[in-house]
Design a protein around this motif. Structure first.
Motif, PDB file in Angstrom:
ATOM      1  N   VAL A 174      -4.269   2.327 -26.494  1.00 46.78           N
ATOM      2  CA  VAL A 174      -4.685   1.044 -25.939  1.00 46.78           C
ATOM      3  C   VAL A 174      -3.584   0.441 -25.094  1.00 46.78           C
ATOM      4  O   VAL A 174      -3.815  -0.027 -23.972  1.00 46.78           O
ATOM      5  N   LYS A 175      -2.347   0.445 -25.586  1.00 49.18           N
ATOM      6  CA  LYS A 175      -1.237  -0.136 -24.843  1.00 49.18           C
ATOM      7  C   LYS A 175      -0.988   0.619 -23.548  1.00 49.18           C
ATOM      8  O   LYS A 175      -0.700   0.016 -22.507  1.00 49.18           O
ATOM      9  N   VAL A 176      -1.075   1.938 -23.603  1.00 48.47           N
ATOM     10  CA  VAL A 176      -0.863   2.725 -22.395  1.00 48.47           C
ATOM     11  C   VAL A 176      -1.978   2.469 -21.395  1.00 48.47           C
ATOM     12  O   VAL A 176      -1.742   2.361 -20.186  1.00 48.47           O
ATOM     13  N   LEU A 177      -3.211   2.322 -21.873  1.00 48.14           N
ATOM     14  CA  LEU A 177      -4.337   2.049 -20.979  1.00 48.14           C
ATOM     15  C   LEU A 177      -4.161   0.689 -20.296  1.00 48.14           C
ATOM     16  O   LEU A 177      -4.431   0.550 -19.098  1.00 48.14           O
ATOM     17  N   VAL A 178      -3.703  -0.297 -21.032  1.00 44.68           N
ATOM     18  CA  VAL A 178      -3.458  -1.615 -20.444  1.00 44.68           C
ATOM     19  C   VAL A 178      -2.356  -1.524 -19.398  1.00 44.68           C
ATOM     20  O   VAL A 178      -2.457  -2.115 -18.317  1.00 44.68           O
ATOM     21  N   ALA A 179      -1.289  -0.790 -19.711  1.00 46.86           N
ATOM     22  CA  ALA A 179      -0.201  -0.623 -18.754  1.00 46.86           C
ATOM     23  C   ALA A 179      -0.673   0.128 -17.510  1.00 46.86           C
ATOM     24  O   ALA A 179      -0.229  -0.167 -16.389  1.00 46.86           O
ATOM     25  N   PHE A 180      -1.586   1.073 -17.698  1.00 46.30           N
ATOM     26  CA  PHE A 180      -2.144   1.822 -16.572  1.00 46.30           C
ATOM     27  C   PHE A 180      -2.946   0.895 -15.667  1.00 46.30           C
ATOM     28  O   PHE A 180      -2.862   0.970 -14.438  1.00 46.30           O
ATOM     29  N   GLU A 181      -3.721   0.003 -16.267  1.00 46.80           N
ATOM     30  CA  GLU A 181      -4.493  -0.952 -15.475  1.00 46.80           C
ATOM     31  C   GLU A 181      -3.558  -1.831 -14.641  1.00 46.80           C
ATOM     32  O   GLU A 181      -3.820  -2.114 -13.471  1.00 46.80           O
ATOM     33  N   GLN A 182      -2.472  -2.245 -15.239  1.00 45.62           N
ATOM     34  CA  GLN A 182      -1.509  -3.076 -14.516  1.00 45.62           C
ATOM     35  C   GLN A 182      -0.888  -2.294 -13.366  1.00 45.62           C
ATOM     36  O   GLN A 182      -0.746  -2.805 -12.249  1.00 45.62           O
ATOM     37  N   ALA A 183      -0.506  -1.049 -13.632  1.00 50.99           N
ATOM     38  CA  ALA A 183       0.123  -0.236 -12.592  1.00 50.99           C
ATOM     39  C   ALA A 183      -0.830   0.012 -11.431  1.00 50.99           C
ATOM     40  O   ALA A 183      -0.430  -0.056 -10.252  1.00 50.99           O
TER      41      ALA A 183
ATOM     42  N   TRP B  44      -4.919  -7.658 -10.166  1.00 51.14           N
ATOM     43  CA  TRP B  44      -5.197  -6.855 -11.360  1.00 51.14           C
ATOM     44  C   TRP B  44      -5.443  -7.690 -12.606  1.00 51.14           C
ATOM     45  O   TRP B  44      -6.034  -7.226 -13.560  1.00 51.14           O
ATOM     46  N   ARG B  45      -5.033  -8.919 -12.614  1.00 49.13           N
ATOM     47  CA  ARG B  45      -5.280  -9.742 -13.793  1.00 49.13           C
ATOM     48  C   ARG B  45      -5.862 -11.077 -13.345  1.00 49.13           C
ATOM     49  O   ARG B  45      -5.199 -11.848 -12.652  1.00 49.13           O
ATOM     50  N   ALA B  46      -7.081 -11.345 -13.728  1.00 51.77           N
ATOM     51  CA  ALA B  46      -7.753 -12.564 -13.281  1.00 51.77           C
ATOM     52  C   ALA B  46      -6.982 -13.801 -13.710  1.00 51.77           C
ATOM     53  O   ALA B  46      -6.625 -13.946 -14.878  1.00 51.77           O
ATOM     54  N   GLY B  47      -6.730 -14.705 -12.749  1.00 53.40           N
ATOM     55  CA  GLY B  47      -6.094 -15.968 -13.073  1.00 53.40           C
ATOM     56  C   GLY B  47      -4.592 -15.928 -13.191  1.00 53.40           C
ATOM     57  O   GLY B  47      -3.963 -16.939 -13.469  1.00 53.40           O
ATOM     58  N   GLY B  48      -3.974 -14.774 -12.979  1.00 52.17           N
ATOM     59  CA  GLY B  48      -2.522 -14.706 -13.086  1.00 52.17           C
ATOM     60  C   GLY B  48      -2.063 -14.639 -14.532  1.00 52.17           C
ATOM     61  O   GLY B  48      -2.860 -14.570 -15.472  1.00 52.17           O
ATOM     62  N   THR B  49      -0.760 -14.682 -14.736  1.00 53.10           N
ATOM     63  CA  THR B  49      -0.200 -14.506 -16.081  1.00 53.10           C
ATOM     64  C   THR B  49      -0.214 -15.787 -16.893  1.00 53.10           C
ATOM     65  O   THR B  49       0.038 -15.770 -18.085  1.00 53.10           O
ATOM     66  N   GLY B  50      -0.485 -16.910 -16.270  1.00 54.37           N
ATOM     67  CA  GLY B  50      -0.510 -18.164 -16.999  1.00 54.37           C
ATOM     68  C   GLY B  50      -0.575 -19.323 -16.020  1.00 54.37           C
ATOM     69  O   GLY B  50      -0.480 -19.147 -14.812  1.00 54.37           O
ATOM     70  N   GLU B  51      -0.727 -20.527 -16.571  1.00 59.43           N
ATOM     71  CA  GLU B  51      -0.863 -21.698 -15.708  1.00 59.43           C
ATOM     72  C   GLU B  51       0.309 -21.828 -14.739  1.00 59.43           C
ATOM     73  O   GLU B  51       0.141 -22.159 -13.572  1.00 59.43           O
ATOM     74  N   ALA B  52       1.522 -21.585 -15.228  1.00 57.60           N
ATOM     75  CA  ALA B  52       2.704 -21.793 -14.392  1.00 57.60           C
ATOM     76  C   ALA B  52       2.842 -20.753 -13.286  1.00 57.60           C
ATOM     77  O   ALA B  52       3.532 -20.975 -12.301  1.00 57.60           O
ATOM     78  N   GLN B  53       2.185 -19.601 -13.459  1.00 55.02           N
ATOM     79  CA  GLN B  53       2.344 -18.506 -12.495  1.00 55.02           C
ATOM     80  C   GLN B  53       1.037 -18.120 -11.829  1.00 55.02           C
ATOM     81  O   GLN B  53       0.974 -17.087 -11.165  1.00 55.02           O
ATOM     82  N   ARG B  54       0.020 -18.928 -12.032  1.00 56.54           N
ATOM     83  CA  ARG B  54      -1.286 -18.562 -11.501  1.00 56.54           C
ATOM     84  C   ARG B  54      -1.229 -18.422  -9.980  1.00 56.54           C
ATOM     85  O   ARG B  54      -0.713 -19.290  -9.286  1.00 56.54           O
ATOM     86  N   GLN B  55      -1.745 -17.315  -9.498  1.00 51.33           N
ATOM     87  CA  GLN B  55      -1.710 -17.022  -8.068  1.00 51.33           C
ATOM     88  C   GLN B  55      -3.123 -17.066  -7.497  1.00 51.33           C
ATOM     89  O   GLN B  55      -4.091 -16.756  -8.189  1.00 51.33           O
TER      90      GLN B  55
END
Length: 276
Positions: A171-180, A199-210
């Motif tokens: 699971v962790k490797v699959l998540v890392a693959f999606e990010q890559a 690759w990640r909807a909404g960014g990593t958090g409120e402070a970093q949302r792109q």
């Protein structure tokens, strides 16, 4: 120049029925099909690759982390020129030079950039080769192939995972693959920087949302233009390997990532996927 006789293309044999699955041979198969060159596939059992290359006088084109030469495919023999080449990128350069009247694999003045992109994509996908739990190795040579695969891919994957901080576990490797792959998707959308909205909807958090740039499309299926070039075949080759070697469930997930980009890439390259 047009080849009067088919090029002999050496690819890695799978379990029956014979089918293409290895990434680097896929790069060459895409190139041959795109240029429309006549060729015939000669299937080689993985444990016989070293003997084949040595018999033909083609040196090893890979080196393991401990310095041991590693013999792999693809390899082509062009009877029209008697050329023997055993590296996928060198084969592409040769085909481009020997058959300039056929569709081009490289746009002008992009050879160095394509070489760098090739190395980057190889490193990215190799890091996640441990996800290839269903590779169609021939059971007749399964033990020998398993040892070779562990020596080649296992060592490289472990080294690259350590560098990237990827953790073991499906699971962790699959998540890392999606990010890559999300980072790679930026090339298809002609954007970059540190933003992660692709690759990640909404960014990593409120402070970093792109936010995506205005007018940003879905991206793909080709990196640039309406026709593919060798860089597209590099990505497509690895995706074809993942398609053949991941579990059906995991591959189904990959096809949907980044808004279905990778499914579109594979589907668009299907017309150059013929096995001859």
């Amino acid at each position: 120049m047009t080849s009067p006789t088919p090029i002999t293309f050496y690819d890695i044999a799978s379990s029956p029925p014979l089918r293409a699955f290895a990434a680097n041979p896929w790069k060459t198969r895409f190139a041959l099909n795109y240029k429309g060159l006549p060729y015939r596939t000669h299937w080689v059992d993985m444990p016989s690759i070293a003997t084949l290359r040595q018999t033909l006088g083609v040196p090893a084109n890979r080196t393991l982390p401990d310095g041991t030469p590693f013999h792999t495919l693809p390899l082509i023999h062009d009877a029209a020129t008697n050329a023997l080449l055993g590296d996928s990128f060198e084969i592409a350069l040769y085909l481009e030079t020997a058959y300039p009247s056929h569709p081009p694999l490289f746009r002008p003045s992009t050879t160095g950039l394509t070489a760098a992109f090739n190395a980057h994509v190889d490193a990215l996908f190799t890091r996640f080769a441990t996800l290839c739990t269903h590779a169609p190795f021939d059971p007749r040579v399964a033990d020998a192939v398993g040892a070779m695969f562990a020596a080649r891919v296992g060592a490289m994957a472990a080294e690259l995972q350590q560098r990237a901080g990827a953790q073991p576990g499906g699971v962790k490797v699959l998540v890392a693959f999606e990010q890559a792959l999300g980072e790679l998707a930026k090339a298809y959308r002609h954007t970059g920087g540190t933003t992660d909205y692709v690759w990640r909807a909404g960014g990593t958090g409120e402070a970093q949302r792109q936010r995506a740039p205005t007018g940003l499309g879905e991206g793909g299926p080709f990196l640039d233009g309406d026709e593919p070039v060798y860089a597209d075949f590099v990505v497509g080759a690895w995706l074809k390997m993942m398609e053949a070697s991941m579990s059906a469930e995991d591959w189904g997930c990959v096809r949907t990532w980044q808004g279905g980009l990778w499914g579109r890439v594979v589907d668009a390259l299907d017309r150059w996927s013929e096995i001859k």
